[in-house]
Design an enzyme around this catalytic site. Structure first.
Site, PDB file in Angstrom:
ATOM      1  N   GLU A 313       0.851  -1.196   0.000  1.00 12.66           N
ATOM      2  CA  GLU A 313       0.000   0.000   0.000  1.00 12.66           C
ATOM      3  C   GLU A 313       0.886   1.246   0.000  1.00 12.66           C
ATOM      4  OE1 GLU A 313      -4.135  -0.886   1.939  1.00 12.66           O
ATOM      5  OE2 GLU A 313      -2.635  -0.943   3.526  1.00 12.66           O
ATOM      6  N   CYS A 397     -11.040   2.649   5.718  1.00  7.30           N
ATOM      7  CA  CYS A 397     -10.347   3.887   6.108  1.00  7.30           C
ATOM      8  C   CYS A 397     -10.672   5.062   5.186  1.00  7.30           C
ATOM      9  CB  CYS A 397      -8.845   3.641   6.112  1.00  7.30           C
ATOM     10  SG  CYS A 397      -8.244   2.800   4.636  1.00  7.30           S
TER      11      CYS A 397
HETATM   12  O1  FUB Z   1      -4.209   0.236   8.453  1.00  9.08           O
HETATM   13  C1  FUB Z   1      -5.212   1.208   8.575  1.00  9.08           C
HETATM   14  C2  FUB Z   1      -5.560   1.747   7.230  1.00  9.08           C
HETATM   15  O2  FUB Z   1      -6.058   0.672   6.431  1.00  9.08           O
HETATM   16  C3  FUB Z   1      -4.390   2.290   6.440  1.00  9.08           C
HETATM   17  O3  FUB Z   1      -4.139   3.620   6.641  1.00  9.08           O
HETATM   18  C4  FUB Z   1      -4.795   1.986   5.060  1.00  9.08           C
HETATM   19  O4  FUB Z   1      -3.744   2.044   4.144  1.00  9.08           O
HETATM   20  C5  FUB Z   1      -5.405   0.636   5.191  1.00  9.08           C
HETATM   21  O5  FUB Z   1      -4.411  -0.337   5.236  1.00  9.08           O
HETATM   22 ZN    ZN Z   2      -7.791   4.475   3.074  1.00  5.71          ZN
END
Ligand code: FUB
Ligand code: ZN
Length: 641
Positions: A313, A397
């Site tokens: 990510e 999120c």
């Molecule tokens: O891990 C919490 C949130 O979920 C992160 O900020 C996003 O990238 C997703 O992985």
């Molecule tokens: Zn997000």
């Protein structure tokens, strides 16, 4: 090359969004959609998925749907968004709804102040045992941000008191003192929230705790190694392989390259900028500056999306910016806005406003549909037609993140200081500023971003002298400026992307700023191999794209743009009020590549390619608005002859 001075120059303070009233063509309708559709839809999803009920602490071992490790953060971001909305648009029903959620949160708080729905119910004996992976402090951070927003919006300290107690517990648990854990969260967020809590309460210990978390990060021996051993795990088997994933491979002051998970990086860098701002810590600021150059000059998408890779990510190598597979998480672009807004406050350097504006008009708001009820998690710059927004995600999120950004977007537009005022972004409406203790109103009349003309009225309570900085966006090559009808030689007044007008301002003073806003082709740095031979199209801050629905004649990859003719000479622009919520559409002509027969061949000779091409009408729409009509292909980067 660092541009930061040898001392920190804190000239600017953001003008709160509560002082900025927007009635513009672009943001005002979005704020309203956010209020009417997004915030209620997100609440419903939080209810339907068990996130709200998780605070009732009724879940028992063996029950389905255990509270997830970061559900609390979704509630935190939702309360934050809803509170910002309340601050500009009083709504007793929403106010009452937030109060019911706060009552649940209060009831879920443990006698010692601890507050986490997952650990309290699912792993009650494992508190603080896996900071690396399990988001406890991250959730705390989002709840703290919510508490501060709620307090500021409503004046009620109900949630703030809960989170102060929790922050005190965290303060007693973590630190360098004997008997405390020397840990820090695998997902940054607590740090920036503690700076906000310090501001809301005036309690220095919250700022100290933020500083502790920032300074401890990446120090050796690694806390995450020790913590893994204590759990009986082998730290060498860390699933993300090394701690650069969470920017904890080396102390943050020494970090010069952007690494790992993009959202984590943005929240950390925000906190580093916050701390530099609070404490005058030059080392932190210069680390931010280097990281900014590494990110914005070598790793950022044209749309302000960041983090190309789904596997972490986040970030990969310099200039690795594929379009079709771009991860470019909505949260990461939102974080980029937050960070650039913070950096902008040091010296008022327009390069930060340029990035902030780029992300605001493109890679953040692409994350939400025009009706405000469907969301992108990933924001690629091309699609074969299979990528569509969804109503929610298991890992949710992004939806509340975009909601909190839109609800507070006025915050990014102006700054004030002892002797100066700054206009960073153009949007019709009015703002109340205080410069050197004196009040003034700045009124903007404009159709920005669809038109580059901005008419200002400056109304100080009493005439007084100050410098007014107007941003000249990086995309703008030519502009004209008149004060009270008289042209101003602005070239001599331009510094760091702003024109500064010094005068004794009095009620009735007017300014006309005309930013030339032609359609422009953009090419990528030659090292971005994926974009070699392609162009993108931009007008003002808005990046455009081709959508399949407008080009049914052929696949979008068969369309070729004529980059030998300036874009401004080949594309017309027209505002279409009924299309995509009202957008400027670009129309021009491209060429269609000939259809080749690829049966049994990997390569083939094609003489006189250009003669075999046929003209095709092109329609370009703003990238942020794609996938709001019939599903289909999309391209930002278009092939050229
Ligand atoms: O891990 C919490 C949130 O979920 C992160 O900020 C996003 O990238 C997703 O992985
Ligand atoms: Zn997000």
């Amino acid at each position: 090359m660092s541009t930061i001075n040898s001392t920190i120059n804190k000239q600017l303070t953001p003008v709160s969004f509560t002082e900025v009233k927007l009635d513009d063509v672009f943001w005002a309708p979005r704020i309203e959609t956010n209020r009417l559709n997004t915030i209620p839809a997100e609440y419903k999803m939080c209810e339907d998925t068990g996130r709200v009920a998780a605070f009732d602490l009724k879940w028992k071992q063996g029950d389905p749907n255990p509270p997830h490790i970061f559900w609390d953060s979704d509630i935190g971001k939702w309360i934050e968004a809803a509170s910002y909305s309340l601050a500009t648009h009083p709504d007793p029903a929403l106010d009452a709804l937030i109060d019911t959620v706060i009552a649940k949160i209060a009831a879920a708080q443990q006698p010692d102040g601890y507050l986490n729905t997952h650990y309290t119910q699912v792993e009650p004996h494992a508190r603080w045992s896996n900071l690396r992976d399990c988001h406890e402090l991250y959730c705390a951070g989002h709840l703290i941000e919510a508490a501060v927003a709620h307090y500021q919006a409503t004046g009620k300290s109900s949630l703030l008191n809960i989170l102060r107690r929790y922050a005190d517990t965290i303060d007693q648990t973590f630190g360098v003192e004997e008997g405390k854990k020397r840990g820090y969260c695998g997902h940054e967020e607590i740090e920036l929230s503690l700076v906000k809590l310090y501001h809301a309460t005036g309690e220095q210990r919250y700022l100290n705790l933020a500083k502790y978390f920032i300074d401890e990060r990446g120090c050796q021996p690694y806390y995450y190694d020790q913590e893994a051993h204590a759990r009986g795990d082998d730290p060498a088997k860390f699933w993300a392989l090394n701690y650069s994933y969470m920017q904890a491979h080396t102390p943050v002051r020494e970090q010069r390259e952007v690494t790992g998970h993009a959202v984590r990086a943005m929240y950390l860098y925000c906190a580093m900028a916050d701390l530099a701002n609070e404490t005058g810590d030059l080392e932190l600021l210069s680390a931010c500056e280097s990281l900014w150059e590494d990110l914005c000059l070598k790793r950022m998408y044209l749309t302000g999306g960041i983090g190309p890779s789904a596997s972490n990510e986040g970030f990969t190598t310099h200039y690795d910016l594929p379009d079709l597979t771009a991860y470019a998480e909505t949260c990461a672009a939102v974080g980029l806005v937050f960070w650039n807004h913070r950096l902008l406050q040091f010296e008022g350097n327009g390069k930060y406003a340029d990035v902030m504006e780029k992300a605001l008009y493109n890679g953040t708001i692409s994350g939400v549909s025009l009706d405000g009820q469907r969301f992108f998690y990933e924001n690629p710059l091309a699609s074969t037609g299979k990528h569509h927004r969804k109503g929610w995600f298991d890992c949710a999120c992004c939806p509340p993140n975009i909601a909190r950004m839109i609800a507070s977007v006025g915050e990014y537009m102006y700054s004030q200081g002892d002797e100066d005022a700054w206009v960073h972004l153009y949007a019709q409406g009015q703002a109340r500023l205080t410069v050197g203790g004196k009040k003034l109103t700045v009124q903007q009349q404009t159709r920005y971003p669809w038109d580059g003309t901005v008419d200002f009225k400056i109304t100080p309570e009493q005439a007084f002298a100050f410098g007014l900085h107007l941003r000249i966006p990086g995309w703008c090559q030519r502009f004209e400026l008149c004060v009270n009808g008289t042209p101003v030689d602005s070239a001599s007044l331009s510094v760091n992307g702003y024109v500064k007008i010094n005068r004794v301002w009095q009620a009735g003073d007017s300014i006309k700023l005309v930013l030339d806003m032609p359609v422009q082709f953009v090419v990528a740095h030659p090292n971005v191999q994926q974009m070699a031979g392609r162009v993108a199209v931009q007008r003002g801050p808005v990046i455009y794209c081709l959508e399949g629905v407008d080009h049914i004649q052929a696949p979008l990859d068969d369309i070729v743009a004529r980059a030998d003719v300036p874009a401004s000479d080949q594309f017309t622009h027209e505002f279409q009020p009924d299309l995509l919520g009202g957008v400027v559409v670009l129309r021009g002509k491209g060429m269609l590549s000939p259809k080749l027969n690829w049966d049994n061949s990997l390569y083939q000779f094609i003489p006189h390619l250009s003669q075999q091409q046929t003209p095709v009408p092109l329609t370009l729409v703003p990238y942020y608005a794609w996938d709001n009509r019939a599903p289909g292909e999309m391209r930002v980067w278009i092939r050229t002859l």
